[in-house]
Design an enzyme around this catalytic site. Structure first.
Site, short mmCIF file in Angstrom:
data_model
loop_
_atom_site.label_atom_id
_atom_site.label_comp_id
_atom_site.label_asym_id
_atom_site.label_seq_id
_atom_site.Cartn_x
_atom_site.Cartn_y
_atom_site.Cartn_z
N ASN A 12 23.68 0.49 -38.00
CA ASN A 12 22.86 -0.64 -38.43
C ASN A 12 22.92 -0.76 -39.96
O ASN A 12 22.39 0.09 -40.67
CB ASN A 12 21.41 -0.41 -37.94
CG ASN A 12 20.50 -1.57 -38.25
OD1 ASN A 12 20.55 -2.14 -39.33
ND2 ASN A 12 19.64 -1.90 -37.30
N ASP A 73 14.72 7.56 -35.47
CA ASP A 73 14.46 6.98 -34.15
C ASP A 73 13.12 6.27 -34.27
O ASP A 73 12.16 6.83 -34.80
CB ASP A 73 14.41 8.05 -33.06
CG ASP A 73 14.46 7.40 -31.67
OD1 ASP A 73 15.37 6.58 -31.45
OD2 ASP A 73 13.62 7.72 -30.82
#
Length: 203
Positions: A12, A73
């Site tokens: 990302n 995460d």
């Protein structure tokens, strides 16, 4: 003096830029997974917490490259549905679900929940693993509530549904430069920055 390479376990680009910016005080040569030849690597995140999944990703990349690695995460907890979707946020509506499908499932599940009970939070856990076996884990949160329909075109994931009370706007409406200062990821990264300073002074 050659700068130490640190690999960010993400594909990302938004996350990569945010991490680079917050860690710019350190003399790191920050690389993406694709820059160290791991572009196609799929990591199975089978932990039961955000922290465990971040650690799995960071350890995997460090073991494959030999460089210090950082992984995050993150996900959304909604109080009215027992803190779901949690660690399953990205695949809430199915393994290859789109953001729109995940948002639609969430809205359907809490359709009858009144405004004052639509509380929730974004959570981000960040793990940094070093070649010497040591590690740092941090957690950041951002409290808010869930809207009745998506608003705004910014961000990604559940951002158009997540209302930040201080601004009375969703992450989809708030400019990226503000979101990047108040978000769960920004909070976790700032904690990492503080812990990293202590770690580097100690070694």
């Amino acid at each position: 003096m050659e700068r130490e390479i640190v690999v960010i376990a993400t594909s990302n680009t938004h996350k990569l830029d945010e991490i680079k910016e917050i860690l710019s005080d350190f003399q790191f040569d920050i690389k993406s997974m694709s820059e160290v030849g791991l572009g196609g690597l799929e990591i199975i995140e089978d932990g039961s917490t955000f922290e465990e999944n971040a650690m799995i990703k960071a350890k995997t990349v460090m073991n494959k490259t030999g460089y210090a690695s950082i992984a995050d995460d993150s996900g959304l907890e909604v109080d009215a549905i027992n803190k779901a979707p949690g660690i399953y946020s990205a695949r809430f509506a199915g393994e290859n679900a789109t953001d729109a499908q995940n948002n639609e499932k969430l809205l359907n599940l809490i359709a009858n929940v009144p405004e004052d009970l639509r509380t929730g939070r974004f959570i981000c856990a960040i793990a940094m693993v070093f070649p010497n076996g040591e590690s740092i884990i941090t957690r950041g949160t951002c409290e808010g509530s869930i809207g009745f329909e998506p608003t705004g075109n910014g961000g990604f994931g559940y951002d158009p549904l997540f209302i930040v009370p201080e601004y009375n706007k969703t992450f989809g409406e708030i400019p990226a430069e503000i979101k990047n200062k108040i978000s769960h990821r920004a909070n976790a990264l700032n904690e990492l920055k503080s812990s990293l300073k202590v770690y580097l002074e100690r070694i």
